[in-house]
Structure formats: C-alpha cells, structure tokens
Design an enzyme around this catalytic site. Structure first.
Site, mmCIF file in Angstrom:
data_model
loop_
_atom_site.group_PDB
_atom_site.id
_atom_site.type_symbol
_atom_site.label_atom_id
_atom_site.label_comp_id
_atom_site.label_asym_id
_atom_site.label_seq_id
_atom_site.Cartn_x
_atom_site.Cartn_y
_atom_site.Cartn_z
ATOM 1 N N LYS A 78 -0.887 -4.418 0.077
ATOM 2 C CA LYS A 78 -1.417 -5.862 -0.499
ATOM 3 C C LYS A 78 0.134 -6.883 -0.201
ATOM 4 C CE LYS A 78 -4.781 -3.965 -3.668
ATOM 5 N NZ LYS A 78 -4.778 -3.027 -4.781
ATOM 6 N N GLN A 89 -2.597 -1.855 -10.601
ATOM 7 C CA GLN A 89 -3.404 -0.977 -9.922
ATOM 8 C C GLN A 89 -4.076 0.193 -10.698
ATOM 9 O OE1 GLN A 89 -3.839 -1.242 -6.429
ATOM 10 N NE2 GLN A 89 -4.838 0.621 -6.157
ATOM 11 N N ASP A 114 -9.129 -9.181 -9.997
ATOM 12 C CA ASP A 114 -9.842 -8.083 -9.749
ATOM 13 C C ASP A 114 -11.208 -8.239 -10.276
ATOM 14 O OD1 ASP A 114 -8.681 -5.713 -8.260
ATOM 15 O OD2 ASP A 114 -7.481 -5.406 -10.114
HETATM 16 N N1 GUN Z 1 -7.793 0.972 -7.219
HETATM 17 C C1 GUN Z 1 -8.892 1.202 -6.564
HETATM 18 N N2 GUN Z 1 -9.484 -0.015 -6.321
HETATM 19 C C2 GUN Z 1 -9.003 -0.934 -6.923
HETATM 20 C C3 GUN Z 1 -9.028 -2.144 -7.019
HETATM 21 O O1 GUN Z 1 -9.797 -2.682 -6.396
HETATM 22 N N3 GUN Z 1 -8.288 -2.869 -7.923
HETATM 23 C C4 GUN Z 1 -7.316 -2.176 -8.527
HETATM 24 N N4 GUN Z 1 -6.730 -2.990 -9.495
HETATM 25 N N5 GUN Z 1 -7.020 -1.032 -8.507
HETATM 26 C C5 GUN Z 1 -7.607 -0.205 -7.795
#
Ligand code: GUN
Length: 282
Positions: A51, A95, A118
C-alpha cells in the site's frame, strides 16, 4: 475463454488516479492516507508495504503507524482520534485482522466515515445498502471495475456469490444487485451448493479454500471471479480449480494476477475520492 487480467485493469485505475492526484496537487490540494498496523502478522506486513509503495507511485502521501502486538484498544482509539482530526490525512485504514486483545468493532466505528476508505464503518455499510455511497470495500469495488473494463453485462444476469463476509461477500452481492443482477448469496450452510452455482452467469467465489470450485459447479460460458488467496505448499492459489474451470468459463480471473492487484488500486481511488469530498471537489 478469456483471462481477466487484473494487472492491466489495476494499472489503468492507478494511472487515472495518478493523473487526478496530479491535477489536485496543481490546485494546492494533497491526498494523504494513514495506514495502521498492529502487531507482526507477516501477510499484513506485506499488504501494508504494498500500500505504501502504491501511494508513492501515485503521488499520494502515505503515513505508516506501526503499533506493537501489546497495544490496547484505548491506544488505538487515541491514534485514530488524532488522525480523524489531521487535515493532511484524507483516508485512514487499520489493517485487519487485529490482535485478539483489541476490540475490532470499536476500532472500525471510531474511524471517521469521511476517512473510512475501507468502507467498513456502519454508516458506509448502510449507504452501500441504500445505493448512495462514496466508498466501497476495495475487493468488491475492484471486481466491479474488472467487469466494467471487460464490458461484462450484469443487468438481468444470474449472479451467485459464495461467501457472506462483511468485507467481500455481502457488499459484492449488494453491488451486483445495484447493477440489476439477480443475486444469490451462498455460504457454508447452503444446501446443494453446486445446484445453485451451476445456474450462475457470473460466479464470484470468496471462500478461502483451495480447489473449492470445480468444473461441475460451473455453467458453460460463465464469468468466474476468484477472490481466494490460499497458500498451498507455499504457492498462492485461488478458490477455483483453474485448469478445469477455465475450459468452461467465458471469462476467468487467475490467481495471482486477478482480483489481488485490483484491491490496492481501488484503495488508492477511494483515498482520492476522500480528498475530493473533503475539499468540496466534485
Ligand atoms: N485485511 C485483509 N483485507 C483487508 C482490507 O481490505 N482492509 C483492511 N483494513 N484490512 C484487510
């Protein structure tokens, strides 16, 4: 059979986002994302690093907050409060999964809905339900983008989603419904799963089990989207038996190189949207 190439579609989305970030910058407006990682989960560390790299490539400011496994819910809430009030941060992503000692629901609810890139906050989830939304969770958003890129018609089609998670299955079903698909959501208690999936013109699998979707579960000419990210003997593989299903499908996403690359691209797009909204730009 055509392969849906997630790398190409994600490159297109990222390029478009990069141009818009540049345009905003020329107006003195920045785009910033804060990513919070609690603990040492190796997969999460890789996601977070990816990211950060995507942000750098696109001219998006990225801030990383690494908290120890022992961090408390209170400490996390204090950090989120600071970031909610920080003007240079447009998007906040915490996350998941979080360590067991942290109350995930309280954390998700604490992120300001305007910065919730998200789309996990109940307010954004509700807006998706109504069909009036700014953010969509990155994985379903990426799948919709791929279908659009390949001009795959959804309206009137029989769509079957296997999986009902809040992150993928439920929002995926809702987005397909908004595009006038006739949607069935299947899960672990579904009876005669193959009977249901065999009717799908568009089949999305978000189960998390390698080789779960076999050829006898798929209709001839179906579009098959594989959300699985499973490790088998150290190798990354999806939910779908690619060799046999690709012989029946009209379109199919590979793993790796399908849905995976789309999620980060959509996160970047959501972060851009957040900055535009916060700066009153259409
Ligand atoms: N963990 C796995 N996929 C995601 C996601 O799309 N967003 C977040 N914040 N954590 C994750």
């Amino acid at each position: 059979m055509k392969i849906i190439d997630g790398k190409s579609v994600s490159a297109a989305v990222k390029e478009e986002t990069k141009q818009e970030v540049k345009e905003l910058k020329s107006k003195g407006i920045s785009v910033g994302l804060a990513v919070i990682l609690v603990g040492e989960d190796p997969a999460s560390k890789i996601y977070v690093a990816n990211k950060k790299k995507a942000c750098e490539d696109l001219g998006i400011i990225s801030e990383e907050y690494l908290l120890p496994e022992t961090a408390t819910t209170k400490e996390l809430l204090e950090l989120i409060d600071v970031l909610n009030n920080e003007k240079s941060i447009n998007g906040i992503l915490c996350q998941l999964p979080l360590p067991n000692n942290i109350d995930e629901k309280t954390v998700i609810n604490a992120i300001s809905p305007e910065k919730d890139v998200d789309a996990f906050h109940p307010s954004n989830v509700g807006r998706i339900m109504i069909g009036d939304y700014d953010f969509v969770p990155c994985t379903p958003a990426g799948i919709m983008e791929m279908l659009k890129y390949y001009n795959i018609e959804i309206s009137g089609k029989t769509c079957v989603v296997i999986g009902r998670s809040n992150i993928v299955g439920k929002p995926m079903s809702m987005l397909l419904l908004h595009q006038n698909g006739t949607v069935t959501t299947c899960h672990s208690r579904t009876k005669d799963l193959a009977e249901v999936t065999k009717k799908a013109d568009i089949l999305v699998s978000a189960v998390g089990k390698a080789n779960f979707v076999k050829a006898d579960m798929v209709k001839d000419g179906a579009v098959v989207i594989d959300v699985g990210m499973n490790r088998e003997n150290g190798k990354l593989c999806g939910d779908v038996c690619f060799e046999e299903v690709s012989e029946k499908a009209s379109y199919i996403t590979p793993v790796p190189g399908g849905v995976g690359p789309m999620t980060i691209a959509m996160l970047m797009k959501n972060t851009l949207t957040a900055s535009k909204k916060q700066n009153n730009i259409k």
